[in-house]
Design a protein around this motif. Sequence first.
Motif, PDB file in Angstrom:
ATOM      1  N   ALA A   1     -45.752  90.775 -49.411  1.00  0.00           N
ATOM      2  CA  ALA A   1     -45.377  89.632 -48.709  1.00  0.00           C
ATOM      3  C   ALA A   1     -46.103  88.524 -49.753  1.00  0.00           C
ATOM      4  CB  ALA A   1     -45.503  89.473 -47.474  1.00  0.00           C
ATOM      5  N   LEU A   2     -45.413  87.950 -50.615  1.00  0.00           N
ATOM      6  CA  LEU A   2     -45.822  86.914 -51.476  1.00  0.00           C
ATOM      7  C   LEU A   2     -45.596  85.659 -50.785  1.00  0.00           C
ATOM      8  CD1 LEU A   2     -44.423  88.107 -54.753  1.00  0.00           C
ATOM      9  CD2 LEU A   2     -46.778  88.045 -54.306  1.00  0.00           C
ATOM     10  N   GLY A   3     -46.926  84.889 -50.240  1.00  0.00           N
ATOM     11  CA  GLY A   3     -46.820  83.748 -49.522  1.00  0.00           C
ATOM     12  C   GLY A   3     -46.565  84.091 -47.994  1.00  0.00           C
ATOM     13  N   LEU A   4     -47.534  84.542 -47.252  1.00  0.00           N
ATOM     14  CA  LEU A   4     -47.425  84.933 -45.843  1.00  0.00           C
ATOM     15  C   LEU A   4     -47.598  83.815 -44.942  1.00  0.00           C
ATOM     16  CD1 LEU A   4     -46.942  87.735 -44.733  1.00  0.00           C
ATOM     17  CD2 LEU A   4     -49.329  88.163 -44.430  1.00  0.00           C
ATOM     18  N   GLY A   5     -46.540  83.121 -44.789  1.00  0.00           N
ATOM     19  CA  GLY A   5     -46.447  81.803 -43.921  1.00  0.00           C
ATOM     20  C   GLY A   5     -45.858  82.280 -42.723  1.00  0.00           C
ATOM     21  N   TYR A   6     -45.248  81.107 -41.962  1.00  0.00           N
ATOM     22  CA  TYR A   6     -44.593  81.300 -40.497  1.00  0.00           C
ATOM     23  C   TYR A   6     -43.525  82.353 -40.577  1.00  0.00           C
ATOM     24  CZ  TYR A   6     -42.807  79.849 -35.960  1.00  0.00           C
ATOM     25  OH  TYR A   6     -42.351  79.564 -34.910  1.00  0.00           O
ATOM     26  N   SER A   7     -42.625  82.279 -41.286  1.00  0.00           N
ATOM     27  CA  SER A   7     -41.375  83.080 -41.488  1.00  0.00           C
ATOM     28  C   SER A   7     -42.007  84.539 -41.963  1.00  0.00           C
ATOM     29  CB  SER A   7     -40.387  82.641 -42.309  1.00  0.00           C
ATOM     30  OG  SER A   7     -39.848  81.476 -41.571  1.00  0.00           O
ATOM     31  N   ALA A   8     -42.595  84.447 -43.142  1.00  0.00           N
ATOM     32  CA  ALA A   8     -42.927  86.142 -43.826  1.00  0.00           C
ATOM     33  C   ALA A   8     -43.863  86.605 -42.761  1.00  0.00           C
ATOM     34  CB  ALA A   8     -43.541  85.836 -44.948  1.00  0.00           C
ATOM     35  N   THR A   9     -44.546  86.094 -42.112  1.00  0.00           N
ATOM     36  CA  THR A   9     -45.738  86.786 -40.908  1.00  0.00           C
ATOM     37  C   THR A   9     -44.683  87.428 -40.023  1.00  0.00           C
ATOM     38  OG1 THR A   9     -47.254  85.321 -41.405  1.00  0.00           O
ATOM     39  CG2 THR A   9     -47.346  86.457 -39.332  1.00  0.00           C
ATOM     40  N   ALA A  10     -43.838  86.545 -39.382  1.00  0.00           N
ATOM     41  CA  ALA A  10     -42.772  87.265 -38.199  1.00  0.00           C
ATOM     42  C   ALA A  10     -42.281  88.436 -38.761  1.00  0.00           C
ATOM     43  CB  ALA A  10     -41.783  85.880 -37.917  1.00  0.00           C
ATOM     44  N   ALA A  11     -41.632  88.430 -40.256  1.00  0.00           N
ATOM     45  CA  ALA A  11     -41.005  89.592 -40.758  1.00  0.00           C
ATOM     46  C   ALA A  11     -41.798  90.701 -41.022  1.00  0.00           C
ATOM     47  CB  ALA A  11     -40.461  89.122 -42.147  1.00  0.00           C
ATOM     48  N   LEU A  12     -43.187  90.400 -41.472  1.00  0.00           N
ATOM     49  CA  LEU A  12     -44.075  91.399 -41.500  1.00  0.00           C
ATOM     50  C   LEU A  12     -44.374  92.234 -40.232  1.00  0.00           C
ATOM     51  CD1 LEU A  12     -45.788  93.131 -43.566  1.00  0.00           C
ATOM     52  CD2 LEU A  12     -47.525  91.367 -43.294  1.00  0.00           C
ATOM     53  N   ARG A  13     -44.475  91.532 -39.156  1.00  0.00           N
ATOM     54  CA  ARG A  13     -44.585  91.846 -37.892  1.00  0.00           C
ATOM     55  C   ARG A  13     -43.521  93.006 -37.398  1.00  0.00           C
ATOM     56  NH1 ARG A  13     -49.388  89.813 -35.759  1.00  0.00           N
ATOM     57  NH2 ARG A  13     -49.808  87.421 -36.449  1.00  0.00           N
ATOM     58  N   ARG A  14     -42.382  92.419 -37.655  1.00  0.00           N
ATOM     59  CA  ARG A  14     -41.007  92.979 -37.306  1.00  0.00           C
ATOM     60  C   ARG A  14     -41.116  94.545 -38.198  1.00  0.00           C
ATOM     61  NH1 ARG A  14     -36.190  91.562 -34.723  1.00  0.00           N
ATOM     62  NH2 ARG A  14     -34.511  93.104 -35.030  1.00  0.00           N
ATOM     63  N   LEU A  15     -41.301  94.404 -39.367  1.00  0.00           N
ATOM     64  CA  LEU A  15     -41.064  95.537 -40.210  1.00  0.00           C
ATOM     65  C   LEU A  15     -42.290  96.604 -40.171  1.00  0.00           C
ATOM     66  CD1 LEU A  15     -40.165  93.658 -43.520  1.00  0.00           C
ATOM     67  CD2 LEU A  15     -38.741  95.085 -42.334  1.00  0.00           C
ATOM     68  N   ALA A  16     -43.433  96.213 -39.844  1.00  0.00           N
ATOM     69  CA  ALA A  16     -44.576  97.167 -39.415  1.00  0.00           C
ATOM     70  C   ALA A  16     -44.324  98.066 -40.500  1.00  0.00           C
ATOM     71  CB  ALA A  16     -44.504  97.689 -38.058  1.00  0.00           C
ATOM     72  N   PRO A  17     -44.728  97.914 -41.827  1.00  0.00           N
ATOM     73  CA  PRO A  17     -44.554  98.747 -42.974  1.00  0.00           C
ATOM     74  C   PRO A  17     -45.877  99.671 -42.924  1.00  0.00           C
ATOM     75  CG  PRO A  17     -45.195  96.985 -43.885  1.00  0.00           C
ATOM     76  CD  PRO A  17     -44.894  96.549 -42.295  1.00  0.00           C
ATOM     77  N   LYS A  18     -45.589 100.952 -43.583  1.00  0.00           N
ATOM     78  CA  LYS A  18     -46.950 101.685 -43.730  1.00  0.00           C
ATOM     79  C   LYS A  18     -48.066 101.169 -44.571  1.00  0.00           C
ATOM     80  CE  LYS A  18     -48.027 106.458 -45.340  1.00  0.00           C
ATOM     81  NZ  LYS A  18     -47.491 107.895 -45.784  1.00  0.00           N
ATOM     82  N   GLU A  19     -47.735 100.442 -45.469  1.00  0.00           N
ATOM     83  CA  GLU A  19     -48.528  99.611 -46.212  1.00  0.00           C
ATOM     84  C   GLU A  19     -48.331  98.312 -46.413  1.00  0.00           C
ATOM     85  OE1 GLU A  19     -51.332 100.427 -50.458  1.00  0.00           O
ATOM     86  OE2 GLU A  19     -49.643 101.882 -49.790  1.00  0.00           O
ATOM     87  N   ALA A  20     -49.113  97.162 -46.312  1.00  0.00           N
ATOM     88  CA  ALA A  20     -48.680  95.909 -46.700  1.00  0.00           C
ATOM     89  C   ALA A  20     -49.833  95.379 -47.066  1.00  0.00           C
ATOM     90  CB  ALA A  20     -48.310  95.105 -45.155  1.00  0.00           C
ATOM     91  N   ILE A  21     -49.368  94.559 -48.232  1.00  0.00           N
ATOM     92  CA  ILE A  21     -50.353  93.513 -49.133  1.00  0.00           C
ATOM     93  C   ILE A  21     -49.627  91.989 -48.827  1.00  0.00           C
ATOM     94  CG2 ILE A  21     -51.222  92.756 -51.038  1.00  0.00           C
ATOM     95  CD1 ILE A  21     -50.335  95.947 -51.764  1.00  0.00           C
TER      96      ILE A  21
END
Length: 290
Positions: A5-25
């Motif tokens: 996730a390049l640029g972990l701001g408000y929207s990208a953070t919500a997406a990352l929480r939803r996706l819960a990938p095995k590995e996240a950078i």
Amino acid sequence: MKLMALGLGYSATAALRRLAPKEAIGTTRSAAKAAALAQLADMRHFDGSREAAEALRPALAGVTHVLVSIAPAEGQDGGDRVLPVLGEALAGENSLVSVAYLSTVGVYGDHGGAWVDETSDCRPKSARSVARVKAENEWLAFGERTGVAVSVLRLSGIYGPGRNALVNLADGSARRLIKPGQVFNRIHVEDIAAAVERAFATGASGLFNITDDEPAPPQDVVAYAAELMGVPPPPEQDFETAELSPMARSFYGENKRVANGRSKSVLGLAYAYPNYRAAFARMWAEGSWR
């Protein structure tokens, strides 16, 4: 999934929480923000420089999905900040299957209140929107060149926990600006997260408007939020004479109604917050507006 996730701001953070990938950078320019998000992703510094890109390159190994939420560079040479320094490295990762680029409906510019969809002309007026169009085209070209699925998600006015008219009423910053005929679309941050999830799940490419079903006058949203809270709405103010920042005034210089049919038919996106009334009523009832 290995997600960057390049640029972990408000929207990208919500997406990352939803996706819960095995590995996240995740990347950010702020050391404080990196520390706050450390439990969500392996946080790295990235400011668009070649030095930062070189330091980030080893983390790209095996990446399968990329979410880009970094504002483009403005000015004569404006465009995407990521591709000039990381494009070659991303193209060389055979594991990469999908990219989601978070853009804005601001690329359409002013259409006099008419409906627009992904086939409509882009008439960007501000430098930031001109730069967005260029960045979109650069990412779409990257997809065509590499065979990687690239979805450009054009977002309308973002709201959600901590960012909404209920918060503004509570802290005294809410305003009811009146400009006859003016409407805006909106999008709840959780629907953005769902759109990213669907883009990755479908492997879709191309342009997608991610927006609610009902463009509405901004003063109506504030009035409805006040009704929910049981407080008097702020007085109406004439837009022409109101004191506004240049950026705030520029938003009102663009009037359009944004259609979201393609996100439903191609991505299969089912909006949890289809209009501002459903959204604010739910946030107020749940207490999720804070």
